[in-house]
Design a protein around this motif. Structure first.
Motif, short mmCIF file in Angstrom:
data_model
loop_
_atom_site.label_atom_id
_atom_site.label_comp_id
_atom_site.label_asym_id
_atom_site.label_seq_id
_atom_site.Cartn_x
_atom_site.Cartn_y
_atom_site.Cartn_z
N ASN A 237 0.80 -1.23 0.00
CA ASN A 237 0.00 0.00 0.00
C ASN A 237 0.83 1.28 0.00
O ASN A 237 0.52 2.22 -0.76
N PRO A 238 1.90 1.40 0.81
CA PRO A 238 2.69 2.65 0.75
C PRO A 238 3.29 2.91 -0.63
O PRO A 238 3.33 4.06 -1.08
N LEU A 239 3.76 1.85 -1.30
CA LEU A 239 4.33 2.02 -2.64
C LEU A 239 3.27 2.50 -3.63
O LEU A 239 3.54 3.34 -4.49
N VAL A 240 2.05 1.97 -3.49
CA VAL A 240 0.96 2.39 -4.37
C VAL A 240 0.66 3.87 -4.17
O VAL A 240 0.51 4.63 -5.13
N GLN A 241 0.58 4.28 -2.90
CA GLN A 241 0.24 5.67 -2.60
C GLN A 241 1.33 6.64 -3.06
O GLN A 241 1.04 7.79 -3.43
N ILE A 242 2.59 6.18 -3.08
CA ILE A 242 3.69 7.05 -3.49
C ILE A 242 3.75 7.19 -5.01
O ILE A 242 3.88 8.29 -5.55
N PHE A 243 3.63 6.04 -5.72
CA PHE A 243 3.86 6.06 -7.16
C PHE A 243 2.60 6.34 -7.99
O PHE A 243 2.70 6.72 -9.15
N LYS A 244 1.43 6.14 -7.40
CA LYS A 244 0.19 6.33 -8.16
C LYS A 244 0.03 7.75 -8.70
O LYS A 244 -0.41 7.92 -9.84
N PRO A 245 0.39 8.81 -7.96
CA PRO A 245 0.17 10.17 -8.51
C PRO A 245 1.26 10.64 -9.47
O PRO A 245 1.14 11.75 -10.00
N VAL A 246 2.30 9.84 -9.71
CA VAL A 246 3.42 10.31 -10.52
C VAL A 246 2.99 10.49 -11.97
O VAL A 246 2.38 9.59 -12.57
N SER A 247 3.32 11.63 -12.56
CA SER A 247 2.95 11.95 -13.93
C SER A 247 3.79 11.13 -14.92
O SER A 247 4.95 10.80 -14.64
N PRO A 248 3.22 10.84 -16.08
CA PRO A 248 4.02 10.15 -17.12
C PRO A 248 5.21 10.97 -17.57
O PRO A 248 6.23 10.42 -17.98
N LEU A 249 5.10 12.29 -17.48
CA LEU A 249 6.22 13.15 -17.87
C LEU A 249 7.40 12.98 -16.92
O LEU A 249 8.55 13.23 -17.31
N ALA A 250 7.14 12.56 -15.69
CA ALA A 250 8.23 12.29 -14.75
C ALA A 250 8.83 10.90 -14.98
O ALA A 250 10.04 10.71 -14.84
N TRP A 251 7.97 9.95 -15.36
CA TRP A 251 8.47 8.59 -15.61
C TRP A 251 9.29 8.53 -16.91
O TRP A 251 10.24 7.75 -17.00
N LEU A 252 8.92 9.34 -17.88
CA LEU A 252 9.47 9.19 -19.22
C LEU A 252 11.00 9.30 -19.28
O LEU A 252 11.65 8.45 -19.91
N PRO A 253 11.65 10.30 -18.64
CA PRO A 253 13.12 10.34 -18.72
C PRO A 253 13.78 9.12 -18.10
O PRO A 253 14.77 8.61 -18.63
N ILE A 254 13.22 8.64 -16.98
CA ILE A 254 13.80 7.46 -16.32
C ILE A 254 13.66 6.25 -17.22
O ILE A 254 14.62 5.49 -17.43
N VAL A 255 12.46 6.04 -17.78
CA VAL A 255 12.23 4.89 -18.66
C VAL A 255 13.12 4.98 -19.88
O VAL A 255 13.70 3.97 -20.33
N THR A 256 13.27 6.18 -20.44
CA THR A 256 14.11 6.35 -21.63
C THR A 256 15.55 5.94 -21.35
O THR A 256 16.17 5.22 -22.15
N MET A 257 16.09 6.37 -20.21
CA MET A 257 17.47 6.03 -19.87
C MET A 257 17.64 4.55 -19.61
O MET A 257 18.62 3.93 -20.04
N VAL A 258 16.68 3.94 -18.91
CA VAL A 258 16.78 2.51 -18.61
C VAL A 258 16.68 1.68 -19.89
O VAL A 258 17.47 0.75 -20.12
N VAL A 259 15.71 2.01 -20.75
CA VAL A 259 15.56 1.26 -22.00
C VAL A 259 16.80 1.43 -22.88
O VAL A 259 17.28 0.47 -23.49
N SER A 260 17.34 2.64 -22.94
CA SER A 260 18.54 2.88 -23.75
C SER A 260 19.73 2.09 -23.24
O SER A 260 20.59 1.64 -24.01
#
Length: 359
Positions: free
Chosen positions: A188-211
């Motif tokens: 539950n704490p992880l859900v409450q922390i990550f649920k409001p995160v915008s896709p614009l915040a995830w995108l740079p992290i995902v881009t670097m990891v995928v690259s």
């Protein structure tokens, strides 16, 4: 000569009417699923079932929505020319329709070019094989600009890939959280922390990891596709996880006790008891996740440059031509219509696999 009993013909007519109304009542469930609820009162009125009452339903379910759409179009057509932008006035419905027709014609022209390209390639390869030069045969992918329909299909594939990844992760975690208070306290704490995160915040992290992990761009999936799909996954898994957990935790405790008395193993308890009982809420979560994923996808495609509807909107915004605004509005309407259709698909699946008061 045998006399005809009038009561038998009237009974037959009554039977036919009863069967007709039974069929209409059964069809009503699917009309509701498909967004065609207005069909039911139309059929009932045609069959003679209290036409006055059915006309009220037709007015509410069909005429009022049509009036609302016409009023919106009139308001749009009236106000749009009064709003001036750097690209000119906001296009009205007529200009947007004209641009939609142009996009359709352009898509057909691009499809014809692609077909002609592959025909020329097949002829070239066949000629080389006939000449004994099979080693020179090449399978070259078409690199022309994608059509509007191709971009729509790319977006649909991307959102379903991300949505399926989210479901594969969220449903098992939701079942574990619903069955175990300890696991729920951990998740539950992880859900409450990550649920409001915008896709614009995830995108740079995902881009670097995928690259970093996906070094080549020649594999089964392109990097832009994976970046967009994984961003959709990270933003859309939470509604399914939360609803699955709620559905599992709401199961009657007596049923859990019975499963323990019967000494059911974990697999049988989950497949025969937990999942069937919690499917309505699981499907509610899946419908919410798919809607969230479709909204997130457009923003993700804009920045990841995945060749879908998001990139189409971004390219037209950057293009800045006189027709760009109309094309963007066409894309907006397309996104809305596809979002509605995706929700209807999930509702249809929910109706197939779950039961309600009228099924």
């Amino acid at each position: 000569m045998t006399a005809i009993d009038p009561s038998s013909s009237s009974l037959s007519l009554a039977d036919r009417r009863a069967r007709l109304f039974t069929w209409i009542n059964k069809a009503d469930a699917w009309f509701q699923v498909l967004g065609l609820a207005w069909m039911t009162p139309v059929l009932r009125a045609s069959a003679g079932d209290n036409p006055h009452a059915q006309m009220k339903e037709i007015w509410r379910l069909l005429v009022v929505p049509l009036i609302s759409i016409v009023a919106f179009l009139l308001l749009w057509a009236t106000l749009a020319p009064k709003v001036q932008t750097s690209l000119g006035a906001i296009p009205g419905p007529a200009q947007v329709w004209e641009e939609a027709v142009n996009l359709h014609q352009d898509a057909r022209a691009k499809q014809a070019k692609e077909v002609a390209f592959y025909e020329r390639l097949d002829k070239r390869n066949a000629r080389l094989v006939e000449q004994g030069q099979a080693d020179r045969v090449k399978h070259i992918p078409y690199t022309g600009a994608p059509s509007y329909y191709t971009q729509i299909w790319t977006s649909i594939k991307t959102v379903f890939f991300g949505f399926l990844l989210a479901a594969v992760v969220a449903i098992p975690l939701g079942i574990i959280a619903g069955l175990s208070p300890t696991a729920n306290a951990a998740i539950n704490p992880l859900v409450q922390i990550f649920k409001p995160v915008s896709p614009l915040a995830w995108l740079p992290i995902v881009t670097m990891v995928v690259s970093a992990v996906y070094a080549t761009n020649d594999g089964m999936f392109s990097k832009s596709f994976l970046v967009s799909a994984i961003t959709v996954t990270l933003c859309s898994l939470w509604p399914t996880l939360i609803n699955t957990s709620l559905g599992v935790s709401a199961i009657d405790k007596d049923l859990i006790s019975v499963s323990k008395v019967l000494k059911m193993n974990a697999y049988n308890m989950i497949t025969k008891l937990v999942l069937p009982s919690s499917l309505p809420l699981i499907f509610t979560g899946l419908r919410l996740s798919l809607g969230v994923g479709w909204m997130v996808l457009i923003a993700a495609e804009m920045l990841a440059q995945n060749p879908g509807l998001g990139k189409f909107v971004w390219d037209e915004f950057q293009n800045g031509s006189s027709s760009s605004l109309a094309k963007i509005i066409v894309a907006v309407l397309t996104i809305g219509i596809i979002g509605f259709l995706l929700d209807r698909v999930m509702f249809a699946l929910q109706s197939l696999f779950t039961f309600s008061s009228n099924r």
